[in-house]
Scaffold this motif. Structure first.
Motif, PDB file in Angstrom:
ATOM      1  N   GLN A 183      11.178  12.619 110.248  1.00  0.00           N
ATOM      2  CA  GLN A 183      12.402  13.086 109.597  1.00  0.00           C
ATOM      3  C   GLN A 183      13.350  11.918 109.395  1.00  0.00           C
ATOM      4  OE1 GLN A 183      13.097  16.618 112.444  1.00  0.00           O
ATOM      5  NE2 GLN A 183      14.081  17.295 110.555  1.00  0.00           N
ATOM      6  N   LYS A 184      14.120  11.992 108.291  1.00  0.00           N
ATOM      7  CA  LYS A 184      15.091  10.946 107.995  1.00  0.00           C
ATOM      8  C   LYS A 184      16.498  11.528 107.947  1.00  0.00           C
ATOM      9  CE  LYS A 184      11.853   8.386 105.019  1.00  0.00           C
ATOM     10  NZ  LYS A 184      11.662   7.776 103.680  1.00  0.00           N
ATOM     11  N   GLU A 185      17.447  10.711 108.356  1.00  0.00           N
ATOM     12  CA  GLU A 185      18.866  11.029 108.224  1.00  0.00           C
ATOM     13  C   GLU A 185      19.232  12.378 108.839  1.00  0.00           C
ATOM     14  OE1 GLU A 185      20.739   8.738 107.409  1.00  0.00           O
ATOM     15  OE2 GLU A 185      19.529   7.344 106.242  1.00  0.00           O
ATOM     16  N   VAL A 186      18.732  12.624 110.045  1.00  0.00           N
ATOM     17  CA  VAL A 186      19.102  13.834 110.785  1.00  0.00           C
ATOM     18  C   VAL A 186      20.453  13.587 111.461  1.00  0.00           C
ATOM     19  CG1 VAL A 186      18.461  15.392 112.662  1.00  0.00           C
ATOM     20  CG2 VAL A 186      16.684  14.396 111.197  1.00  0.00           C
ATOM     21  N   ARG A 187      21.384  14.509 111.301  1.00  0.00           N
ATOM     22  CA  ARG A 187      22.675  14.332 111.966  1.00  0.00           C
ATOM     23  C   ARG A 187      22.487  14.367 113.472  1.00  0.00           C
ATOM     24  NH1 ARG A 187      27.963  16.897 110.697  1.00  0.00           N
ATOM     25  NH2 ARG A 187      27.044  18.660 111.815  1.00  0.00           N
ATOM     26  N   ALA A 188      22.972  13.326 114.139  1.00  0.00           N
ATOM     27  CA  ALA A 188      22.768  13.208 115.582  1.00  0.00           C
ATOM     28  C   ALA A 188      23.271  14.428 116.334  1.00  0.00           C
ATOM     29  CB  ALA A 188      23.450  11.942 116.100  1.00  0.00           C
ATOM     30  N   VAL A 189      24.394  14.976 115.914  1.00  0.00           N
ATOM     31  CA  VAL A 189      24.957  16.122 116.637  1.00  0.00           C
ATOM     32  C   VAL A 189      24.134  17.383 116.445  1.00  0.00           C
ATOM     33  CG1 VAL A 189      27.305  15.197 116.604  1.00  0.00           C
ATOM     34  CG2 VAL A 189      26.505  16.616 114.694  1.00  0.00           C
ATOM     35  N   ASP A 190      23.231  17.388 115.459  1.00  0.00           N
ATOM     36  CA  ASP A 190      22.377  18.562 115.221  1.00  0.00           C
ATOM     37  C   ASP A 190      21.022  18.448 115.915  1.00  0.00           C
ATOM     38  OD1 ASP A 190      24.331  19.650 113.606  1.00  0.00           O
ATOM     39  OD2 ASP A 190      23.505  18.796 111.757  1.00  0.00           O
ATOM     40  N   PHE A 191      20.754  17.294 116.519  1.00  0.00           N
ATOM     41  CA  PHE A 191      19.439  17.071 117.129  1.00  0.00           C
ATOM     42  C   PHE A 191      19.514  17.276 118.636  1.00  0.00           C
ATOM     43  CE2 PHE A 191      16.216  14.279 119.067  1.00  0.00           C
ATOM     44  CZ  PHE A 191      15.083  14.797 118.481  1.00  0.00           C
ATOM     45  N   ASP A 192      18.611  18.102 119.140  1.00  0.00           N
ATOM     46  CA  ASP A 192      18.548  18.375 120.577  1.00  0.00           C
ATOM     47  C   ASP A 192      17.285  17.731 121.135  1.00  0.00           C
ATOM     48  OD1 ASP A 192      18.466  19.259 123.153  1.00  0.00           O
ATOM     49  OD2 ASP A 192      18.674  21.389 122.678  1.00  0.00           O
ATOM     50  N   PRO A 193      17.381  16.614 121.852  1.00  0.00           N
ATOM     51  CA  PRO A 193      16.178  15.931 122.356  1.00  0.00           C
ATOM     52  C   PRO A 193      15.395  16.739 123.390  1.00  0.00           C
ATOM     53  CG  PRO A 193      18.171  14.965 123.278  1.00  0.00           C
ATOM     54  CD  PRO A 193      18.620  15.910 122.208  1.00  0.00           C
TER      55      PRO A 193
END
Length: 289
Positions: free
Chosen positions: A155-165
């Protein structure tokens, strides 16, 4: 030559997920390989800690006389044959200031589809003139321009605040029928973190170290099928299938696909003796064709 920094686990890099945009790339289960081009056009290679010296043999680990360890020979040959030196010279004033990082694809925990998996997959580029790693979009373009494949981006350009590691699943691999070893999460300012597949450590523990005597190991690994595959590949490349060429390619194949056994922490392989036994076995199979 620039060494690559350690990549932390996602849990140890919380700042990465606070702002900005992220790139998610497949984590390749291989052997770390870096290289740069000297002014002469000769490529200098190294692993995570050392550089390989072509002017002297590195002993039993090399499998040959140019100082390249046996487990890296397939990837080094691929880079030497594919890398566009002239394109690099036309791009930067001092080509030796650029260091390329990637994975030599070998079997560790994952048995990739070796017939279609590139011998080398690039994931980063260091620009010494600017003293920084280049952003992932530039890295992709650079490797492609210079004739090498970059690691695949999930995936490219995923908003950091929307990503749950912790909850985002590890995707399927692009290079075998199954899950990836994990993902590497990166931003454009040099931040990076790693998320491993939950079962990765279990996969690694399944490796069976090679402990058989050299002649038995050669009989197991230097198979008729492998020899025929090497000969077919050389024919497809319009190259001679003379013994020495077939044998060196065969050693590369064995070291790549049986890396988890030959170079296991508990393996007990005399690589010089194995090389001799493998040469004898290869000659026998070629004579029987």
């Amino acid at each position: 030559m620039k060494q690559y920094p350690a990549v932390p686990r996602a849990a140890d890099a919380p700042d990465l997920f606070e702002s900005g945009h992220l790139w998610l790339q497949e984590r390749i289960d291989g052997a770390h390989l870096r290289f740069r081009m000297r002014e002469s056009g000769v490529l200098q290679f190294g692993d995570r800690e050392r550089t390989f010296d072509r002017r002297r043999s590195s002993g039993a680990q090399s499998g040959g006389s140019d100082g390249i360890p046996l487990g890296y020979r397939h990837a080094v040959r691929h880079v030497r044959e594919s890398f566009d030196r002239e394109a690099l010279r036309n791009t930067v004033a001092d080509p030796s200031s650029v260091v390329f990082f990637g994975e030599a694809t070998v079997r560790d925990a994952i048995d990739y589809d070796w017939s279609r998996t590139p011998a080398f997959l690039g994931f980063d580029v260091w620009d010494a003139d600017r003293e920084r790693f280049l952003p992932p979009d530039s890295v992709e373009q650079i490797f492609e321009r210079l004739g090498l494949r970059p690691v695949n981006t999930v995936q490219k350009e995923v908003r950091a605040v929307d990503f749950d590691p912790e909850s985002d699943a590890v995707p399927d691999s692009a290079w075998h029928d199954g899950p990836a070893a994990g993902v590497v999460v990166r931003n454009k300012t040099g931040g990076r973190a790693e998320i491993s597949h939950p079962a990765y450590d279990e996969w690694r523990e399944e490796s069976d170290p090679a402990t058989a005597p050299a002649d038995e190991l050669a009989a197991q690994l230097v198979t008729r099928r492998r020899v025929e595959r090497v000969v077919a590949d050389l024919d497809a490349e319009a190259r001679s299938a003379a013994f020495e060429t077939v044998f060196e390619r065969l050693l590369e194949s064995v070291a790549r696909e049986e890396h988890h056994r030959l170079f296991h922490d508990r393996a007990s392989v005399d690589l010089r003796a194995f090389r001799s036994a493998a040469a004898e076995r290869t000659q026998e199979l070629l004579n029987d064709r």
